[in-house]
Design a protein around this motif. Structure first.
Motif, short mmCIF file in Angstrom:
data_model
loop_
_atom_site.label_atom_id
_atom_site.label_comp_id
_atom_site.label_asym_id
_atom_site.label_seq_id
_atom_site.Cartn_x
_atom_site.Cartn_y
_atom_site.Cartn_z
N GLY A 63 0.80 -1.22 0.00
CA GLY A 63 0.00 0.00 0.00
C GLY A 63 0.83 1.27 0.00
N GLU A 64 2.15 1.14 -0.19
CA GLU A 64 3.04 2.30 -0.26
C GLU A 64 3.51 2.50 -1.70
OE1 GLU A 64 3.22 4.09 2.31
OE2 GLU A 64 2.69 2.76 3.95
N ILE A 65 4.38 3.49 -1.91
CA ILE A 65 4.94 3.73 -3.25
C ILE A 65 6.28 4.44 -3.09
CG2 ILE A 65 3.95 6.03 -3.64
CD1 ILE A 65 3.22 4.99 -6.52
N ASP A 66 7.15 4.28 -4.07
CA ASP A 66 8.45 4.95 -4.06
C ASP A 66 8.63 5.66 -5.40
OD1 ASP A 66 11.00 5.86 -3.84
OD2 ASP A 66 11.94 3.91 -3.48
N LEU A 67 8.41 6.96 -5.40
CA LEU A 67 8.54 7.74 -6.63
C LEU A 67 9.94 8.33 -6.81
CD1 LEU A 67 5.14 9.65 -6.68
CD2 LEU A 67 5.78 7.60 -7.96
N SER A 68 10.85 8.02 -5.89
CA SER A 68 12.19 8.60 -5.96
C SER A 68 13.19 7.70 -6.68
CB SER A 68 12.71 8.87 -4.54
OG SER A 68 12.97 7.67 -3.84
N VAL A 69 12.73 6.58 -7.24
CA VAL A 69 13.68 5.59 -7.77
C VAL A 69 14.57 6.15 -8.88
CG1 VAL A 69 12.40 3.52 -7.07
CG2 VAL A 69 11.80 4.66 -9.22
N ALA A 70 14.00 6.90 -9.79
CA ALA A 70 14.79 7.42 -10.91
C ALA A 70 15.81 8.44 -10.41
CB ALA A 70 13.89 8.04 -11.97
N SER A 71 15.41 9.30 -9.48
CA SER A 71 16.34 10.28 -8.93
C SER A 71 17.44 9.60 -8.13
CB SER A 71 15.59 11.28 -8.05
OG SER A 71 14.65 12.01 -8.81
N THR A 72 17.09 8.51 -7.44
CA THR A 72 18.11 7.75 -6.71
C THR A 72 19.11 7.14 -7.67
OG1 THR A 72 16.47 7.23 -5.00
CG2 THR A 72 18.47 5.91 -5.02
N VAL A 73 18.64 6.62 -8.79
CA VAL A 73 19.54 6.10 -9.82
C VAL A 73 20.47 7.20 -10.31
CG1 VAL A 73 19.65 5.18 -12.18
CG2 VAL A 73 17.97 4.27 -10.57
N GLY A 74 19.90 8.39 -10.59
CA GLY A 74 20.71 9.50 -11.07
C GLY A 74 21.77 9.92 -10.07
N LEU A 75 21.40 10.01 -8.79
CA LEU A 75 22.36 10.41 -7.76
C LEU A 75 23.45 9.35 -7.59
CD1 LEU A 75 23.35 12.30 -5.61
CD2 LEU A 75 21.62 11.36 -4.03
N CYS A 76 23.07 8.08 -7.62
CA CYS A 76 24.06 7.01 -7.52
C CYS A 76 25.01 7.04 -8.71
CB CYS A 76 23.37 5.66 -7.44
SG CYS A 76 22.54 5.35 -5.86
N SER A 77 24.48 7.35 -9.90
CA SER A 77 25.32 7.43 -11.09
C SER A 77 26.35 8.56 -10.97
CB SER A 77 24.45 7.64 -12.33
OG SER A 77 25.24 7.84 -13.48
N THR A 78 25.91 9.72 -10.50
CA THR A 78 26.84 10.85 -10.40
C THR A 78 27.88 10.60 -9.31
OG1 THR A 78 25.30 12.01 -8.93
CG2 THR A 78 25.20 12.54 -11.26
N LEU A 79 27.48 9.97 -8.22
CA LEU A 79 28.45 9.67 -7.18
C LEU A 79 29.47 8.63 -7.65
CD1 LEU A 79 26.03 9.74 -4.15
CD2 LEU A 79 28.01 11.22 -4.47
N MET A 80 29.01 7.70 -8.47
CA MET A 80 29.94 6.74 -9.07
C MET A 80 30.96 7.48 -9.93
SD MET A 80 29.02 3.49 -11.51
CE MET A 80 30.30 2.51 -12.31
N GLY A 81 30.47 8.42 -10.73
CA GLY A 81 31.37 9.20 -11.57
C GLY A 81 32.34 10.04 -10.76
N GLN A 82 31.85 10.67 -9.69
CA GLN A 82 32.71 11.50 -8.86
C GLN A 82 33.77 10.68 -8.14
OE1 GLN A 82 34.45 14.32 -8.19
NE2 GLN A 82 32.45 15.35 -8.24
N LEU A 83 33.38 9.52 -7.63
CA LEU A 83 34.35 8.65 -6.96
C LEU A 83 35.41 8.16 -7.94
CD1 LEU A 83 31.96 6.54 -4.69
CD2 LEU A 83 33.68 8.19 -3.93
N TRP A 84 34.99 7.82 -9.15
CA TRP A 84 35.96 7.38 -10.16
C TRP A 84 36.87 8.52 -10.58
CZ3 TRP A 84 38.40 3.47 -11.95
CH2 TRP A 84 39.02 3.51 -13.21
N LEU A 85 36.33 9.72 -10.60
CA LEU A 85 37.09 10.88 -11.04
C LEU A 85 38.13 11.32 -10.02
CD1 LEU A 85 37.11 12.97 -13.45
CD2 LEU A 85 35.60 14.39 -12.02
#
Length: 331
Positions: A63-85
């Protein structure tokens, strides 16, 4: 025999039938749809959608929902890039850290929902904006694209001798795990009980808050995994990665027969819904349909996936009551 008729008449069966029909029609009428190369790209496009739909299914069942999934993916992607950089860490360790970070971001959602008793819709709309904003804070408008070629090639590599990407295998494994949890464990029965009535589930001994909290953590961790895959597939960490994907994920889950009100749905229908949505979008793209029309199709399917299952359930209930009145049981 009665069980078989019920299964064939279920929403899951209708979605599977629609999927088969869509594949047949697209294969015959859309040029290049049935080619091995298109199958590869279609499945690669479906990997993030399928992964995100797995924990989303369990969350919506409660009965719940998570609408932040795409933004979480985006933030994880940028942090991956920053850590690699800038961190000097190995890419293997960075991938693990990104998945863990996704779990932390999911825990933030879970804390607000279960710890403070806030509606998940409001919370995750807020974190949708928050996490997307933070993703642009991390990298700004720049992109990190110098990932090792061996890693980016592995993300899109096929199973030898087939047009099927190897990335499909972990999706199938996770689908099996989530399917077993939902349909073959006491935890799964508790999730359905929560979706039908939180208070009754609590009185039955279910730890509602703790279970929902860990569902949001699992959703965040899967988002981290998707962030890794998305970054490596496109060889680019950007703040706008996966923008708008949350609408498609919710559409696939509801199209698969999971009730937006909770307490009803099956993972088989969700998998079929993911495939059906992917096939329709892919076929329309090959047919040179405008991107705005694709958004309209997604929105229309979202509305239909909410309205039609409830309308069918209501019709069945009315027919059942009518049969009972026509054939009363003798005392």
């Amino acid at each position: 025999m009665t069980g078989l008729r019920a299964a064939l008449g279920s929403w899951d069966a209708a979605v599977v039938a629609a999927l088969v029909l869509a594949v047949l029609v697209a294969g015959v009428s859309v040029q290049n749809f049935a080619t091995g190369r298109n199958v590869q790209f279609l499945l690669l496009d479906l990997v993030p959608l399928a992964l995100l739909a797995l924990p989303m299914t369990l969350i919506v069942v409660t009965g719940e929902i998570d609408l932040s999934v795409a933004s979480t993916v985006g933030l994880c992607s940028t942090l991956m890039g920053q850590l690699w950089l800038s961190s000097g860490l190995s890419l293997e360790l960075i991938c693990v850290l990104v998945v863990l970070l996704g779990g932390v971001l999911g825990a933030v959602n879970g804390l607000f929902v279960t710890g403070f008793g806030l509606p998940s819709l409001a919370v995750t709309i807020g974190t949708l904006a928050l996490y997307r904003g933070l993703s642009f804070v991390v990298l700004g408008d720049q992109a990190v694209a110098d990932f090792p070629a061996s890693w980016t090639a592995a993300a899109v590599r096929n199973i030898p001798g087939t047009p099927i990407p190897a990335a499909v295998l972990p999706v199938l494994l996770l689908a099996l795990v989530f399917g077993v949890v939902l349909h073959a464990t006491t935890t799964g029965r508790a999730l359905y009980a929560m979706g039908n009535n939180d208070q009754a589930a609590t009185f039955a001994g279910v730890s509602v808050a703790r279970t929902k909290f860990w569902l949001f953590v699992a959703s965040g961790a899967v988002c981290g995994l998707v962030g890794v895959f998305w970054t490596l597939r496109y060889a680019s960490a950007r703040g706008d990665n996966a923008t708008g994907l949350e609408l498609t994920v919710v559409t696939a889950v509801l199209l698969g027969g999971v009730s937006i009100f909770g307490g009803r749905g099956a993972l088989l229908g969700v998998v079929a819904g993911v495939l059906l949505l992917g096939v329709l979008r892919n076929a329309l793209q090959l047919a040179d349909v405008d991107a705005n029309a694709l958004t309209i199709v997604t929105g229309a399917l979202l509305i239909a996936s909410v309205v039609l299952p409830n309308a069918v359930a209501d019709l069945r209930a009315r027919l059942h009551r009518r049969r009972q009145r026509a054939n009363p049981v003798a005392p």
